[in-house]
Design a protein around this motif. Structure first.
Motif, PDB file in Angstrom:
ATOM      1  N   GLY A 155      -8.578   6.007  -4.911  1.00 30.46           N
ATOM      2  CA  GLY A 155      -8.191   5.415  -3.631  1.00 30.46           C
ATOM      3  C   GLY A 155      -6.701   5.416  -3.376  1.00 30.46           C
ATOM      4  O   GLY A 155      -6.250   4.976  -2.326  1.00 30.46           O
ATOM      5  N   GLY A 156      -5.924   5.904  -4.340  1.00 30.89           N
ATOM      6  CA  GLY A 156      -4.482   5.926  -4.157  1.00 30.89           C
ATOM      7  C   GLY A 156      -3.829   4.655  -4.648  1.00 30.89           C
ATOM      8  O   GLY A 156      -4.368   3.930  -5.487  1.00 30.89           O
ATOM      9  N   VAL A 157      -2.678   4.368  -4.107  1.00 33.43           N
ATOM     10  CA  VAL A 157      -1.875   3.233  -4.542  1.00 33.43           C
ATOM     11  C   VAL A 157      -1.621   2.305  -3.357  1.00 33.43           C
ATOM     12  O   VAL A 157      -1.504   2.759  -2.221  1.00 33.43           O
ATOM     13  CB  VAL A 157      -0.536   3.719  -5.156  1.00 33.43           C
ATOM     14  CG1 VAL A 157       0.316   4.445  -4.126  1.00 33.43           C
ATOM     15  CG2 VAL A 157       0.242   2.574  -5.778  1.00 33.43           C
ATOM     16  N   LEU A 158      -1.600   1.018  -3.627  1.00 31.88           N
ATOM     17  CA  LEU A 158      -1.302   0.024  -2.601  1.00 31.88           C
ATOM     18  C   LEU A 158       0.198  -0.215  -2.582  1.00 31.88           C
ATOM     19  O   LEU A 158       0.775  -0.705  -3.552  1.00 31.88           O
ATOM     20  CB  LEU A 158      -2.047  -1.281  -2.895  1.00 31.88           C
ATOM     21  CG  LEU A 158      -1.814  -2.426  -1.910  1.00 31.88           C
ATOM     22  CD1 LEU A 158      -2.250  -2.035  -0.504  1.00 31.88           C
ATOM     23  CD2 LEU A 158      -2.554  -3.678  -2.366  1.00 31.88           C
ATOM     24  N   LEU A 159       0.833   0.141  -1.480  1.00 33.31           N
ATOM     25  CA  LEU A 159       2.273  -0.030  -1.327  1.00 33.31           C
ATOM     26  C   LEU A 159       2.575  -1.466  -0.916  1.00 33.31           C
ATOM     27  O   LEU A 159       2.179  -1.896   0.162  1.00 33.31           O
ATOM     28  CB  LEU A 159       2.810   0.937  -0.282  1.00 33.31           C
ATOM     29  CG  LEU A 159       4.297   0.856   0.034  1.00 33.31           C
ATOM     30  CD1 LEU A 159       5.131   1.240  -1.179  1.00 33.31           C
ATOM     31  CD2 LEU A 159       4.644   1.744   1.232  1.00 33.31           C
ATOM     32  N   PRO A 160       3.284  -2.235  -1.765  1.00 32.16           N
ATOM     33  CA  PRO A 160       3.650  -3.592  -1.353  1.00 32.16           C
ATOM     34  C   PRO A 160       4.660  -3.555  -0.203  1.00 32.16           C
ATOM     35  O   PRO A 160       5.351  -2.551   0.018  1.00 32.16           O
ATOM     36  CB  PRO A 160       4.293  -4.182  -2.614  1.00 32.16           C
ATOM     37  CG  PRO A 160       3.881  -3.281  -3.738  1.00 32.16           C
ATOM     38  CD  PRO A 160       3.721  -1.931  -3.126  1.00 32.16           C
ATOM     39  N   GLY A 161       4.745  -4.645   0.521  1.00 34.45           N
ATOM     40  CA  GLY A 161       5.770  -4.753   1.539  1.00 34.45           C
ATOM     41  C   GLY A 161       7.103  -5.143   0.940  1.00 34.45           C
ATOM     42  O   GLY A 161       7.199  -5.557  -0.217  1.00 34.45           O
ATOM     43  N   THR A 162       8.150  -5.004   1.732  1.00 28.40           N
ATOM     44  CA  THR A 162       9.479  -5.463   1.337  1.00 28.40           C
ATOM     45  C   THR A 162       9.990  -6.375   2.450  1.00 28.40           C
ATOM     46  O   THR A 162      10.903  -6.010   3.195  1.00 28.40           O
ATOM     47  CB  THR A 162      10.443  -4.282   1.122  1.00 28.40           C
ATOM     48  OG1 THR A 162      10.514  -3.497   2.317  1.00 28.40           O
ATOM     49  CG2 THR A 162       9.964  -3.408  -0.029  1.00 28.40           C
ATOM     50  N   PRO A 163       9.384  -7.546   2.600  1.00 28.71           N
ATOM     51  CA  PRO A 163       9.756  -8.417   3.720  1.00 28.71           C
ATOM     52  C   PRO A 163      11.181  -8.929   3.584  1.00 28.71           C
ATOM     53  O   PRO A 163      11.737  -8.961   2.474  1.00 28.71           O
ATOM     54  CB  PRO A 163       8.744  -9.561   3.623  1.00 28.71           C
ATOM     55  CG  PRO A 163       8.321  -9.576   2.197  1.00 28.71           C
ATOM     56  CD  PRO A 163       8.339  -8.143   1.752  1.00 28.71           C
ATOM     57  N   PRO A 164      11.778  -9.326   4.699  1.00 30.36           N
ATOM     58  CA  PRO A 164      13.102  -9.931   4.623  1.00 30.36           C
ATOM     59  C   PRO A 164      13.119 -11.080   3.625  1.00 30.36           C
ATOM     60  O   PRO A 164      12.207 -11.909   3.587  1.00 30.36           O
ATOM     61  CB  PRO A 164      13.333 -10.438   6.053  1.00 30.36           C
ATOM     62  CG  PRO A 164      12.495  -9.546   6.906  1.00 30.36           C
ATOM     63  CD  PRO A 164      11.287  -9.236   6.078  1.00 30.36           C
ATOM     64  N   GLY A 165      14.136 -11.091   2.773  1.00 36.30           N
ATOM     65  CA  GLY A 165      14.251 -12.126   1.756  1.00 36.30           C
ATOM     66  C   GLY A 165      13.608 -11.778   0.444  1.00 36.30           C
ATOM     67  O   GLY A 165      13.699 -12.548  -0.513  1.00 36.30           O
ATOM     68  N   SER A 166      12.953 -10.613   0.347  1.00 36.02           N
ATOM     69  CA  SER A 166      12.265 -10.244  -0.886  1.00 36.02           C
ATOM     70  C   SER A 166      13.245  -9.864  -1.988  1.00 36.02           C
ATOM     71  O   SER A 166      12.892  -9.888  -3.172  1.00 36.02           O
ATOM     72  CB  SER A 166      11.302  -9.080  -0.639  1.00 36.02           C
ATOM     73  OG  SER A 166      12.009  -7.883  -0.374  1.00 36.02           O
ATOM     74  N   GLY A 167      14.448  -9.458  -1.627  1.00 38.39           N
ATOM     75  CA  GLY A 167      15.412  -8.993  -2.611  1.00 38.39           C
ATOM     76  C   GLY A 167      15.215  -7.549  -3.020  1.00 38.39           C
ATOM     77  O   GLY A 167      15.970  -7.021  -3.850  1.00 38.39           O
ATOM     78  N   LEU A 168      14.216  -6.881  -2.455  1.00 39.95           N
ATOM     79  CA  LEU A 168      13.936  -5.479  -2.763  1.00 39.95           C
ATOM     80  C   LEU A 168      14.629  -4.570  -1.757  1.00 39.95           C
ATOM     81  O   LEU A 168      14.813  -4.947  -0.590  1.00 39.95           O
ATOM     82  CB  LEU A 168      12.438  -5.219  -2.724  1.00 39.95           C
ATOM     83  CG  LEU A 168      11.593  -5.926  -3.776  1.00 39.95           C
ATOM     84  CD1 LEU A 168      10.114  -5.771  -3.437  1.00 39.95           C
ATOM     85  CD2 LEU A 168      11.882  -5.372  -5.164  1.00 39.95           C
ATOM     86  N   PRO A 169      14.995  -3.353  -2.176  1.00 38.51           N
ATOM     87  CA  PRO A 169      15.510  -2.382  -1.199  1.00 38.51           C
ATOM     88  C   PRO A 169      14.466  -2.116  -0.127  1.00 38.51           C
ATOM     89  O   PRO A 169      13.260  -2.150  -0.389  1.00 38.51           O
ATOM     90  CB  PRO A 169      15.782  -1.130  -2.040  1.00 38.51           C
ATOM     91  CG  PRO A 169      15.878  -1.612  -3.454  1.00 38.51           C
ATOM     92  CD  PRO A 169      14.968  -2.799  -3.546  1.00 38.51           C
ATOM     93  N   GLU A 170      14.906  -1.845   1.082  1.00 40.94           N
ATOM     94  CA  GLU A 170      13.980  -1.509   2.155  1.00 40.94           C
ATOM     95  C   GLU A 170      13.253  -0.205   1.832  1.00 40.94           C
ATOM     96  O   GLU A 170      13.741   0.634   1.069  1.00 40.94           O
ATOM     97  CB  GLU A 170      14.734  -1.375   3.485  1.00 40.94           C
ATOM     98  CG  GLU A 170      15.351  -2.679   3.984  1.00 40.94           C
ATOM     99  CD  GLU A 170      14.322  -3.593   4.632  1.00 40.94           C
ATOM    100  OE1 GLU A 170      13.111  -3.285   4.577  1.00 40.94           O
ATOM    101  OE2 GLU A 170      14.736  -4.618   5.210  1.00 40.94           O
TER     102      GLU A 170
END
Length: 411
Positions: A155-170
């Motif tokens: 089924g592939g991979v589930l891409l998490p979101g990077t919501p504002p405040g997550s600290g992750l690169p966009e």
């Protein structure tokens, strides 16, 4: 030429499953068992549907097969639903943890992926499991994509979101290029599910309403981030699936993205203006226009597709749409999937219906239609059945597919 008794092969491109909480323990590395016992002993599940008598639909393979077949569905793409070890809530909704928590959460997601591989193997050829990853460690995400592909998750991979405040690169950042590269190399679809990218808004009535208004928009952001970020140019085999975010918005958004792309590229080619800097380098980094990228590389998991979205199917792309029931969620169409399909698709050419109900999903997720044919011949809705317009909405239906508007054909 089809006859009224010909049956459709229905593949739901949006279903959800997961293990009962304690059943994840055997799938954890032994070094995490004590920590898991301590966590599970005090954990209180925040979701009513996972505490109800029907919660076992998430992991009871026999019940699940029987209920899906009764609904006319022969195969499914399986997204997560239950709580993986060491998460406070569903992994789609959990905020980014502290650095100290990442090791345990990675262990929890790997346990879910191992469980899911066994769950899919219990119904050979009928389940395409979607693997979970985190984005805090791209190298670890790449390793998990390779491992889950080898384990048989299709089924592939589930891409998490990077919501504002997550600290992750966009998501437009090139830091994720190794992830896009391995997904393109292994032909692993990248799935971005609705609800996975919203920032925390609080629990006031207004916050909950704002969440409902905004959550799909935050999920849509992955589309233009990957497009403008050039991910599809650098990795031509990359495929993106946007699931349970509706589908009627796609033509308008693609038109808007094409407009900005053309405007910014043109501005960058002129003498310095106030706008030229916004398009600087865009043509070289992105390549083709957003509309072209959509036609080449993107798909929509059109969960409980609504009647007002159906007239847009050619603008979206008939080869892009994959219907989903969202089983076992309350907003899903079970046990009235046949009625939902009649409401949305009655009167359409059978070959178009067949594409949206099964052919497209088989192509994207690797289902073998020949292998599914005997089951479809037994349980699939007939062409004649889906040609009959739905005159009465089931009174106890809970899916937005049946949301009442001016008539049963409008929402």
């Amino acid at each position: 030429m089809s006859t009224p008794e010909d049956r459709y092969t229905v593949i739901s491109a949006d279903c959800h499953a997961g293990a009962d909480l304690l059943d994840y323990k055997p799938y954890l590395a032994a070094e995490h068992h004590d920590a898991f016992d301590a966590w599970a002993a005090t954990y209180v599940n925040p979701y009513e549907d996972l505490l109800a008598d029907t919660a076992d639909r998430n992991w009871n393979s026999a019940r699940r097969l029987a209920e899906l077949e009764a609904d006319g569905i022969v195969a499914e793409v399986v997204f997560p639903n239950t709580i993986p070890p060491f998460f406070p809530s569903a992994s789609l909704m959990a905020p980014a943890p502290t650095r100290a928590e990442f090791e345990q959460r990675w262990a929890g997601l790997r346990a879910h992926n191992r469980w899911l591989a066994d769950f899919c193997a219990d119904a050979p050829g009928r389940r395409a499991g979607v693997a979970q990853i985190l984005l805090n460690d791209v190298d670890e995400a790449v390793r998990e994509v390779r491992r889950t592909k080898e384990a048989g998750l299709t089924g592939g991979v589930l891409l998490p979101g990077t919501p504002p405040g997550s600290g992750l690169p966009e998501l437009h950042s090139e830091v994720y290029d190794p992830l896009w590269a391995v997904c393109a190399e292994l032909e692993v679809p990248v799935n971005h599910h609705g609800g996975s990218a919203s920032p925390p808004l609080g629990d006031e009535p207004a916050a909950r309403a704002v969440f409902m208004v905004e959550t799909t928009w935050f999920s849509h952001r992955a589309l233009w981030h990957l497009m403008f970020g050039g991910a599809f140019r650098r990795h031509p085999g990359l495929r993106l699936v946007l699931t349970e975010q509706g589908s009627g918005w796609i033509p308008g958004v693609l038109g808007m993205l094409d407009y900005y792309h053309g405007r910014l590229v043109a501005a960058a080619s002129r003498a310095a203006t106030a706008e030229s800097k916004f398009g600087a380098g865009l043509a070289a980094s992105m390549g083709a226009s957003p509309g072209s990228v959509w036609r080449e590389s993107c798909y929509v998991g059109a969960s409980f597709m609504r009647p007002h979205e159906v007239p847009l199917r050619h603008r979206i792309g008939l080869d892009k749409i994959m219907w989903g029931s969202d089983y076992p969620h309350d907003e899903g169409t079970h046990p009235y999937s046949r009625e939902a399909l009649r409401l949305a698709y009655a009167g359409l050419p059978p070959d178009e219906i067949a594409q949206m109900l099964g052919t497209n999903a088989a192509r994207v997720y690797g289902f073998d239609l020949t292998r599914l044919a005997p089951t479809a011949a037994r349980v699939g809705p007939t062409h004649g059945e889906l040609s009959e317009p739905l005159e009465k909405i089931p009174p106890d239906a809970t899916s937005p597919a049946f949301a009442r508007g001016g008539s049963v054909r409008v929402w």
